[in-house]
Design a protein around this motif. Structure first.
Motif, PDB file in Angstrom:
ATOM      1  N   ARG A  97     -11.767   5.624   2.703  1.00 17.58           N
ATOM      2  CA  ARG A  97     -11.193   5.038   3.436  1.00 17.58           C
ATOM      3  C   ARG A  97      -9.833   4.242   2.897  1.00 17.58           C
ATOM      4  NH1 ARG A  97     -11.508  -0.191   4.399  1.00 17.58           N
ATOM      5  NH2 ARG A  97     -13.497  -0.472   3.424  1.00 17.58           N
ATOM      6  N   SER A 157      -5.839   5.715   3.412  1.00 20.06           N
ATOM      7  CA  SER A 157      -4.917   4.845   3.950  1.00 20.06           C
ATOM      8  C   SER A 157      -3.613   4.802   3.071  1.00 20.06           C
ATOM      9  CB  SER A 157      -5.329   3.285   3.953  1.00 20.06           C
ATOM     10  OG  SER A 157      -5.676   2.641   2.828  1.00 20.06           O
ATOM     11  N   PHE A 202      -0.532   6.666   4.000  1.00 19.06           N
ATOM     12  CA  PHE A 202       0.112   6.344   5.368  1.00 19.06           C
ATOM     13  C   PHE A 202       0.834   5.233   5.151  1.00 19.06           C
ATOM     14  CE2 PHE A 202      -3.094   9.075   6.954  1.00 19.06           C
ATOM     15  CZ  PHE A 202      -2.507  10.057   7.468  1.00 19.06           C
ATOM     16  N   ILE A 203       0.504   4.227   4.295  1.00 20.49           N
ATOM     17  CA  ILE A 203       1.199   3.043   4.084  1.00 20.49           C
ATOM     18  C   ILE A 203       2.492   3.356   3.280  1.00 20.49           C
ATOM     19  CG2 ILE A 203       0.997   0.824   2.492  1.00 20.49           C
ATOM     20  CD1 ILE A 203      -1.811   0.889   3.342  1.00 20.49           C
ATOM     21  N   SER A 253       5.088   4.956   5.535  1.00 19.00           N
ATOM     22  CA  SER A 253       5.528   4.267   6.593  1.00 19.00           C
ATOM     23  C   SER A 253       6.902   3.437   5.965  1.00 19.00           C
ATOM     24  CB  SER A 253       4.492   3.186   7.180  1.00 19.00           C
ATOM     25  OG  SER A 253       4.276   2.251   5.994  1.00 19.00           O
ATOM     26  N   MET A 300       2.120   3.936  11.541  1.00 20.34           N
ATOM     27  CA  MET A 300       1.529   4.239  10.354  1.00 20.34           C
ATOM     28  C   MET A 300       1.196   3.051   9.316  1.00 20.34           C
ATOM     29  SD  MET A 300       2.982   7.909   8.766  1.00 20.34           S
ATOM     30  CE  MET A 300       4.751   7.593   8.854  1.00 20.34           C
ATOM     31  N   GLY A 349      -2.510   2.176   8.804  1.00 18.82           N
ATOM     32  CA  GLY A 349      -2.866   2.472   7.478  1.00 18.82           C
ATOM     33  C   GLY A 349      -3.317   1.199   6.965  1.00 18.82           C
ATOM     34  N   LEU A 407      -6.923   0.627   8.564  1.00 17.96           N
ATOM     35  CA  LEU A 407      -7.802   1.656   7.832  1.00 17.96           C
ATOM     36  C   LEU A 407      -8.154   1.117   6.221  1.00 17.96           C
ATOM     37  CD1 LEU A 407      -9.229   4.220   8.122  1.00 17.96           C
ATOM     38  CD2 LEU A 407      -7.235   5.453   6.918  1.00 17.96           C
ATOM     39  N   LEU A 408      -7.067   0.559   5.629  1.00 19.84           N
ATOM     40  CA  LEU A 408      -7.356   0.080   4.314  1.00 19.84           C
ATOM     41  C   LEU A 408      -8.394  -0.962   4.309  1.00 19.84           C
ATOM     42  CD1 LEU A 408      -6.369  -0.057   1.109  1.00 19.84           C
ATOM     43  CD2 LEU A 408      -4.758  -1.757   1.892  1.00 19.84           C
ATOM     44  N   THR A 446     -11.597   1.030  12.276  1.00 21.14           N
ATOM     45  CA  THR A 446     -11.337   2.147  11.442  1.00 21.14           C
ATOM     46  C   THR A 446     -10.901   3.378  12.322  1.00 21.14           C
ATOM     47  OG1 THR A 446     -13.776   2.415  10.918  1.00 21.14           O
ATOM     48  CG2 THR A 446     -12.209   1.323   9.338  1.00 21.14           C
ATOM     49  N   LEU A 506      -3.543   7.572  13.675  1.00 20.72           N
ATOM     50  CA  LEU A 506      -3.043   8.228  12.470  1.00 20.72           C
ATOM     51  C   LEU A 506      -3.129   9.663  12.876  1.00 20.72           C
ATOM     52  CD1 LEU A 506      -4.279   6.083   9.563  1.00 20.72           C
ATOM     53  CD2 LEU A 506      -2.042   6.277  10.224  1.00 20.72           C
ATOM     54  N   LEU A 550      -9.275  11.846   7.981  1.00 23.21           N
ATOM     55  CA  LEU A 550      -9.074  11.058   9.181  1.00 23.21           C
ATOM     56  C   LEU A 550     -10.266  11.234  10.313  1.00 23.21           C
ATOM     57  CD1 LEU A 550      -5.296  10.914   9.815  1.00 23.21           C
ATOM     58  CD2 LEU A 550      -6.924   9.061   8.952  1.00 23.21           C
TER      59      LEU A 550
END
Length: 134
Positions: free
Chosen positions: A18, A22, A25-26, A29, A69, A73, A76-77, A82, A89, A121
């Motif tokens: 997870r 993430s 995506f971070i 973004s 995102m 993200g 999710l982090l 989640t 996502l 995902l």
């Protein structure tokens, strides 16, 4: 009648998956939000860039996807909502993949990277990993 098959999975492996998932995506973004022109340029030069224009001006799509995102993200982090974060996502990843990655015949690596990310995902979108006592 469907039979439920249960498998044992290490909680640590789920947390690590997870968190590692993430990060892409971070980082993406931040690129969308702070390198807007560069990201819009990638859409406009992509073979299927017209997909990016279906939702309006590419700038709007890039900013919107960047915000989604970042929020999903981060969720999710830290393990917050989640399933919802993974679904958000996935919804963002599919048009990005169709717009940017499809049509890059010379380099299929980025396409299959996105396919692998989609698989990660789906683990969170299709399963319930609520904290359980062992």
């Amino acid at each position: 009648m469907l039979k439920s098959n249960k498998i044992e999975v290490s909680q640590l492996s789920i947390v690590l998956l997870r968190m590692m998932l993430s990060l892409i995506f971070i980082v993406a973004s931040l690129n969308h939000l702070f390198q807007l022109e560069k990201t819009v340029g990638r859409i406009e030069s992509a073979k299927f860039g017209m997909i990016g224009n279906l939702m309006g001006p590419p700038e709007v799509a890039v900013i919107t996807s960047g915000i989604i995102m970042l929020i999903a993200g981060l969720a999710l982090l830290i393990g917050f909502k989640t399933k919802l974060a993974a679904i958000a996502l996935i919804i963002v990843l599919i048009p990005i993949t169709l717009t940017i990655q499809i049509g890059q015949v010379s380099s299929l690596g980025p396409l299959f990277k996105n396919v692998a990310i989609l698989g990660g995902l789906l683990i969170f979108a299709l399963n319930n990993f609520s904290k359980q006592k062992s």
